[in-house]
Design a protein around this motif. Structure first.
Motif, mmCIF file in Angstrom:
data_model
loop_
_atom_site.group_PDB
_atom_site.id
_atom_site.type_symbol
_atom_site.label_atom_id
_atom_site.label_comp_id
_atom_site.label_asym_id
_atom_site.label_seq_id
_atom_site.Cartn_x
_atom_site.Cartn_y
_atom_site.Cartn_z
ATOM 1 N N ALA A 52 0.823 -1.204 0.000
ATOM 2 C CA ALA A 52 0.000 0.000 0.000
ATOM 3 C C ALA A 52 0.859 1.257 0.000
ATOM 4 C CB ALA A 52 -0.934 -0.010 1.212
ATOM 5 N N ARG A 53 1.980 1.222 0.730
ATOM 6 C CA ARG A 53 2.871 2.384 0.737
ATOM 7 C C ARG A 53 3.517 2.600 -0.621
ATOM 8 N NH1 ARG A 53 4.224 0.264 6.065
ATOM 9 N NH2 ARG A 53 3.418 1.667 7.664
ATOM 10 N N LEU A 54 3.884 1.513 -1.298
ATOM 11 C CA LEU A 54 4.441 1.646 -2.651
ATOM 12 C C LEU A 54 3.397 2.233 -3.598
ATOM 13 C CD1 LEU A 54 6.379 -1.719 -2.916
ATOM 14 C CD2 LEU A 54 7.393 0.563 -2.861
ATOM 15 N N ALA A 55 2.144 1.794 -3.451
ATOM 16 C CA ALA A 55 1.077 2.343 -4.289
ATOM 17 C C ALA A 55 0.886 3.832 -4.030
ATOM 18 C CB ALA A 55 -0.226 1.583 -4.041
ATOM 19 N N ALA A 56 1.077 4.242 -2.783
ATOM 20 C CA ALA A 56 0.944 5.660 -2.461
ATOM 21 C C ALA A 56 2.136 6.472 -2.971
ATOM 22 C CB ALA A 56 0.807 5.834 -0.948
ATOM 23 N N ALA A 57 3.321 5.842 -3.031
ATOM 24 C CA ALA A 57 4.538 6.577 -3.368
ATOM 25 C C ALA A 57 4.802 6.681 -4.861
ATOM 26 C CB ALA A 57 5.735 5.913 -2.689
ATOM 27 N N PHE A 58 4.360 5.691 -5.634
ATOM 28 C CA PHE A 58 4.676 5.650 -7.060
ATOM 29 C C PHE A 58 3.407 5.750 -7.898
ATOM 30 C CE2 PHE A 58 8.287 3.469 -5.123
ATOM 31 C CZ PHE A 58 9.359 4.080 -5.763
ATOM 32 N N PRO A 59 3.386 6.605 -8.884
ATOM 33 C CA PRO A 59 2.159 6.793 -9.673
ATOM 34 C C PRO A 59 1.755 5.589 -10.511
ATOM 35 C CG PRO A 59 4.003 8.004 -10.652
ATOM 36 C CD PRO A 59 4.476 7.509 -9.317
ATOM 37 N N HIS A 60 2.688 4.679 -10.783
ATOM 38 C CA HIS A 60 2.372 3.542 -11.652
ATOM 39 C C HIS A 60 2.172 2.247 -10.876
ATOM 40 C CE1 HIS A 60 6.608 3.269 -10.834
ATOM 41 N NE2 HIS A 60 6.792 2.193 -11.546
ATOM 42 N N VAL A 61 2.099 2.308 -9.538
ATOM 43 C CA VAL A 61 1.969 1.105 -8.717
ATOM 44 C C VAL A 61 0.564 1.011 -8.135
ATOM 45 C CG1 VAL A 61 2.808 -0.120 -6.678
ATOM 46 C CG2 VAL A 61 4.421 1.055 -8.190
ATOM 47 N N TYR A 62 0.022 -0.215 -8.177
ATOM 48 C CA TYR A 62 -1.318 -0.509 -7.666
ATOM 49 C C TYR A 62 -1.235 -1.750 -6.777
ATOM 50 C CZ TYR A 62 -2.593 2.624 -11.454
ATOM 51 O OH TYR A 62 -2.675 3.709 -12.287
ATOM 52 N N ALA A 63 -2.272 -1.959 -5.976
ATOM 53 C CA ALA A 63 -2.285 -3.112 -5.074
ATOM 54 C C ALA A 63 -3.619 -3.827 -5.159
ATOM 55 C CB ALA A 63 -2.013 -2.665 -3.629
ATOM 56 N N GLY A 64 -3.540 -5.144 -5.179
ATOM 57 C CA GLY A 64 -4.743 -5.964 -5.142
ATOM 58 C C GLY A 64 -4.585 -7.011 -4.074
ATOM 59 N N GLU A 65 -5.556 -7.127 -3.190
ATOM 60 C CA GLU A 65 -5.423 -8.035 -2.052
ATOM 61 C C GLU A 65 -6.747 -8.761 -1.837
ATOM 62 O OE1 GLU A 65 -4.185 -10.380 0.323
ATOM 63 O OE2 GLU A 65 -2.649 -8.855 -0.014
ATOM 64 N N ALA A 66 -6.670 -10.102 -1.815
ATOM 65 C CA ALA A 66 -7.886 -10.899 -1.676
ATOM 66 C C ALA A 66 -8.322 -11.053 -0.219
ATOM 67 C CB ALA A 66 -7.678 -12.288 -2.301
ATOM 68 N N ARG A 67 -7.435 -10.875 0.734
ATOM 69 C CA ARG A 67 -7.785 -11.085 2.143
ATOM 70 C C ARG A 67 -8.531 -9.865 2.685
ATOM 71 N NH1 ARG A 67 -4.233 -15.105 4.834
ATOM 72 N NH2 ARG A 67 -2.859 -15.984 3.237
ATOM 73 N N PRO A 68 -9.716 -10.067 3.266
ATOM 74 C CA PRO A 68 -10.492 -8.928 3.764
ATOM 75 C C PRO A 68 -9.746 -8.079 4.783
ATOM 76 C CG PRO A 68 -11.871 -10.892 3.638
ATOM 77 C CD PRO A 68 -10.471 -11.337 3.371
ATOM 78 N N ALA A 69 -9.037 -8.709 5.720
ATOM 79 C CA ALA A 69 -8.320 -7.928 6.738
ATOM 80 C C ALA A 69 -7.247 -7.060 6.097
ATOM 81 C CB ALA A 69 -7.703 -8.857 7.778
ATOM 82 N N ALA A 70 -6.576 -7.591 5.082
ATOM 83 C CA ALA A 70 -5.547 -6.819 4.399
ATOM 84 C C ALA A 70 -6.150 -5.657 3.626
ATOM 85 C CB ALA A 70 -4.756 -7.729 3.465
ATOM 86 N N LEU A 71 -7.337 -5.868 3.063
ATOM 87 C CA LEU A 71 -8.013 -4.783 2.356
ATOM 88 C C LEU A 71 -8.285 -3.629 3.308
ATOM 89 C CD1 LEU A 71 -9.621 -3.519 -0.003
ATOM 90 C CD2 LEU A 71 -11.607 -4.834 0.783
ATOM 91 N N THR A 72 -8.765 -3.939 4.498
ATOM 92 C CA THR A 72 -9.082 -2.897 5.469
ATOM 93 C C THR A 72 -7.844 -2.069 5.817
ATOM 94 O OG1 THR A 72 -10.848 -4.254 6.411
ATOM 95 C CG2 THR A 72 -9.990 -2.469 7.784
#
Length: 371
Positions: free
Chosen positions: A280-300
């Protein structure tokens, strides 16, 4: 969910999803032993005297999937599997996939052997379906052709380019083959030729040479830039070799991610638990990075760190259709609880909650994968 949320928010949560990370499910009828190996990450039979139904996923199958097969919730495993067999694999898959409420399946792999292809998955699920091409699988098919080094490298480039023309994205399991602590830059031509020679001396083994993996990644990056495709990187600890250094922490990829920045190739970090905060921090820091997470707790927890336009839903489902349905169900339930909390604390407006649900559920994926 509806009793706790404004109608427009509940409707946004129940809207069709884009499942940007799933795999093929079995098309054949399954005996109990085969079914049980598909509801555990190990893929191994349960120890004698035990069952994989005694697990969070096993209980969820009995609770949430049983009603879709015309059974009472919490049906015993034997009853559930008997009903599944009575309906037949095609009908069971049809019910489960359609109940997931997915408008597009983006599948890692094109279907193989007993696994449904994207076209079959889309037909049964009443949705569009496209392939995300696994780079290491392409390389292993080329290596098996028995070419000499130069022909092998030329053939690999042509094959990646050709596959890229027919897919919506590329993926690499470099984290599971070598680890994420690899050099960021392009390897030299001489180093690649030497690695190709070593590779072709034993072409049947899985690709694990760090030089060839880097070459494959940079080849994919060039092709992805030309075709405006994203590249997925499953991370986390699941499936990685125990000997792979720093195999799961996506922060170890920061050098490579930074090197890709001038190419503007979208990088999607998948299944990063327990390193989802780093993703999530990488997604916030880099404009071309995204995150996908299947675990509900991780999504939160990811929602506490990453911009909302950087998060994407993916069920991570594989093997049996139950995993795809439960991935969608758990996403909606977890996100619904989080939205309810934000609304109750007056931190977000109902319009904000609707927008977040739409972005994560389908909007971001439609934009990134150009659906």
């Amino acid at each position: 969910m509806r009793s706790r949320l404004p109608d427009q928010v509940a409707e946004a949560l129940l809207a069709p999803l884009v499942d940007q990370h799933c795999h093929g499910v079995r098309r054949d009828d399954l005996v109990r032993s085969a079914f049980e190996t598909l509801i555990t990450e190990s893929g191994a039979p349960a120890p004698p005297g035990t069952t994989h139904f005694d697990s969070p996923l096993g209980l969820a199958v009995r609770r949430w999937c049983a009603p879709l097969l015309d059974l009472e919730p919490h049906a015993p495993p034997a009853v559930y599997l008997a009903r599944r067999a009575e309906l037949g694999a095609e009908e069971a898959n049809r019910r489960l996939l359609r109940a997931a409420g997915v408008v597009a399946f983006l599948m890692d792999g094109g279907g193989d052997g007993d696994l449904l292809s994207p076209a079959e998955t889309g037909r049964l699920g009443g949705a569009a379906a496209d392939e995300v091409v696994r780079l290491e699988r392409v390389e292993e098919e080329v290596a098996a052709e028995g070419l000499v080094s130069l022909d092998y490298l030329d053939r690999l480039q042509r094959e990646v380019e050709e596959r890229a023309s027919r897919c919506v994205g590329l993926s690499s399991v470099v984290a599971y083959r070598y680890g994420l602590d690899f050099e960021a830059g392009r390897p030299s031509r001489g180093a690649v030729l030497a690695a190709a020679g070593r590779r072709l001396a034993d072409p049947k083994r899985p690709l694990g040479d760090p030089v060839l993996l880097r070459h494959l990644l940079w080849l994919a990056a060039d092709v992805a830039r030309e075709r405006a495709l994203p590249i997925q990187f499953p991370c986390g600890d699941g499936g990685a070799r125990p000997s792979a250094p720093h195999r799961g922490d996506p922060a170890r990829m920061a050098g490579f991610i930074r090197a890709l920045l001038p190419l503007s190739v979208p990088v999607i970090l998948l299944d990063c638990y327990p390193y989802h905060r780093q993703a999530a921090r990488l997604a916030a820091a880099f404009p071309h990075v995204y995150a996908g997470e299947a675990r509900p707790a991780a999504l939160t927890e990811s929602l506490e760190l990453a911009p909302f336009h950087k998060l994407l839903f993916g069920s991570g489902g594989a093997g049996v259709a139950e995993t795809i349905y439960l991935g969608a169900l758990n996403h909606r339930r977890a996100l619904g609880r989080l939205l309810a909390e934000r609304l109750a604390e007056d931190e977000w407006s109902a319009a904000d909650a609707v927008r977040v649900a739409q972005m994560i559920g389908s909007g971001n994926a439609r934009r990134i994968y150009r659906l």
